[in-house]
Design an enzyme around this catalytic site. Structure first.
Site, PDB file in Angstrom:
ATOM      1  N   ASP A  42      44.553  41.121  30.502  1.00  0.00           N
ATOM      2  CA  ASP A  42      44.872  41.063  31.921  1.00  0.00           C
ATOM      3  C   ASP A  42      46.081  40.146  32.086  1.00  0.00           C
ATOM      4  OD1 ASP A  42      44.503  41.112  34.822  1.00  0.00           O
ATOM      5  OD2 ASP A  42      43.647  39.104  34.584  1.00  0.00           O
ATOM      6  N   ASP A  44      47.339  38.515  35.596  1.00  0.00           N
ATOM      7  CA  ASP A  44      47.223  37.450  36.596  1.00  0.00           C
ATOM      8  C   ASP A  44      46.115  36.473  36.245  1.00  0.00           C
ATOM      9  OD1 ASP A  44      49.178  38.902  37.814  1.00  0.00           O
ATOM     10  OD2 ASP A  44      47.910  39.679  39.420  1.00  0.00           O
ATOM     11  N   ASN A 220      35.980  40.952  38.084  1.00  0.00           N
ATOM     12  CA  ASN A 220      36.446  42.283  38.458  1.00  0.00           C
ATOM     13  C   ASN A 220      36.823  43.114  37.236  1.00  0.00           C
ATOM     14  OD1 ASN A 220      36.194  41.835  41.242  1.00  0.00           O
ATOM     15  ND2 ASN A 220      38.206  40.888  41.354  1.00  0.00           N
TER      16      ASN A 220
END
Length: 292
Positions: A42, A44, A220
């Site tokens: 990922d 961010d 998430n």
């Protein structure tokens, strides 16, 4: 000085060079490539401090392609989203509209050039060195390393290229004749969509997901993390930290100090660090109001 060197004997130079080469440590043997394994990161808060799309928007705002008022509103929405730690259709719809606003009507080549400029200006200094080291370890092991992010794929590819990684999976915007139409192909690459992208890439590249690794900061991204055999939590939010601990996943935290903000937004330029999600949004709004 010239006369000094002229007095030296040629064989002394040769002897010195040979001695230096003999004393050099032998290089470590390179590992055999592992074409069936890869690592997925990922972006961010995992590879980069803050939100890459925010930095991109800030760069566009500096070039008058995106207004400061829009930027403040986007920052506020991002702060509220991160503070709640949840998502719903309204939040995803707002993020989708914001992503489209960045590129609608723009030429693809121009956005790629802007991505490179903005990365060098405001993103390069925000890469977590610890996370980059993890990525390089996978490369050294002969594995592919991919970024997986909701950020537009053109921006994601720039980040991956600058970091020397294999490539990037990102949100794909529809284009026609080299110009963005203002529509997405599918939806944002977020949550379950990331896991689907990883599976599709694995099928294309012949990867064994059981041998692959994934890294993220957020619950998430649980679908992506659980799609591979070796999930890792990086700078995790509270939910992911608890889940990682419960399941025995490695946890890497490269943040300094114990008071770490839940919000991945950078401070406005010159405004200093901002702690807390709501405070970040309010401060950004006030800053841009004074600027105009």
């Amino acid at each position: 000085m010239r006369r000094f060197w002229q007095r030296g004997k040629y064989h002394d130079h040769v002897k010195a060079g040979e001695a230096a080469a003999a004393a050099a440590a032998e290089p470590e043997p390179l590992p055999d490539p592992d074409p069936a394994a890869a690592a997925f990161f990922d972006v961010d808060n995992t590879m980069m401090r803050g939100a890459s799309i925010y930095y991109f928007a800030r760069g566009l705002a500096a070039r008058k392609l995106f207004t400061m008022r829009d930027l403040a509103g986007f920052a506020w929405g991002q702060a509220a989203f991160r503070l709640r730690g949840t998502e719903n259709a309204e939040h995803i719809g707002t993020a989708k509209e914001a992503a489209l606003a960045f590129v609608a009507g723009q030429e693809v080549d121009g956005i790629v050039r802007l991505s490179e400029e903005i990365y060098d200006e405001v993103m390069a200094d925000r890469i977590w060195s610890g996370t980059r080291t993890l990525a390089l370890q996978h490369l050294d092991a002969g594995q592919q390393v991919w970024l997986v992010t909701a950020t537009p794929v053109e921006v994601a590819r720039t980040i991956a290229h600058r970091l020397g990684l294999t490539g990037a999976l990102g949100t794909v915007a529809e284009t026609r004749d080299g110009v963005y139409t203002g529509r997405l192909v599918g939806n944002l690459l977020h949550g379950p969509a990331k896991a689907e992208a990883v599976r599709a890439l694995a099928a294309r590249e012949g990867l064994d997901l059981a041998r692959c690794s994934a890294y993220s900061d957020s619950m998430n991204d649980l679908p992506m993390l659980t799609a591979v055999g070796h999930p890792h939590a990086v700078n995790p939010d509270a939910g992911l930290r608890a889940h990682a601990k419960e399941n025995g996943w490695p946890v890497h935290d490269f943040r300094t100090g114990r008071k770490v903000t839940m919000v991945a937004l950078p401070a406005a330029a010159g405004a200093g660090a901002i702690a807390g999600g709501v405070a970040a949004g309010i401060a950004l709004r006030r800053h841009y109001s004074r600027a105009h």
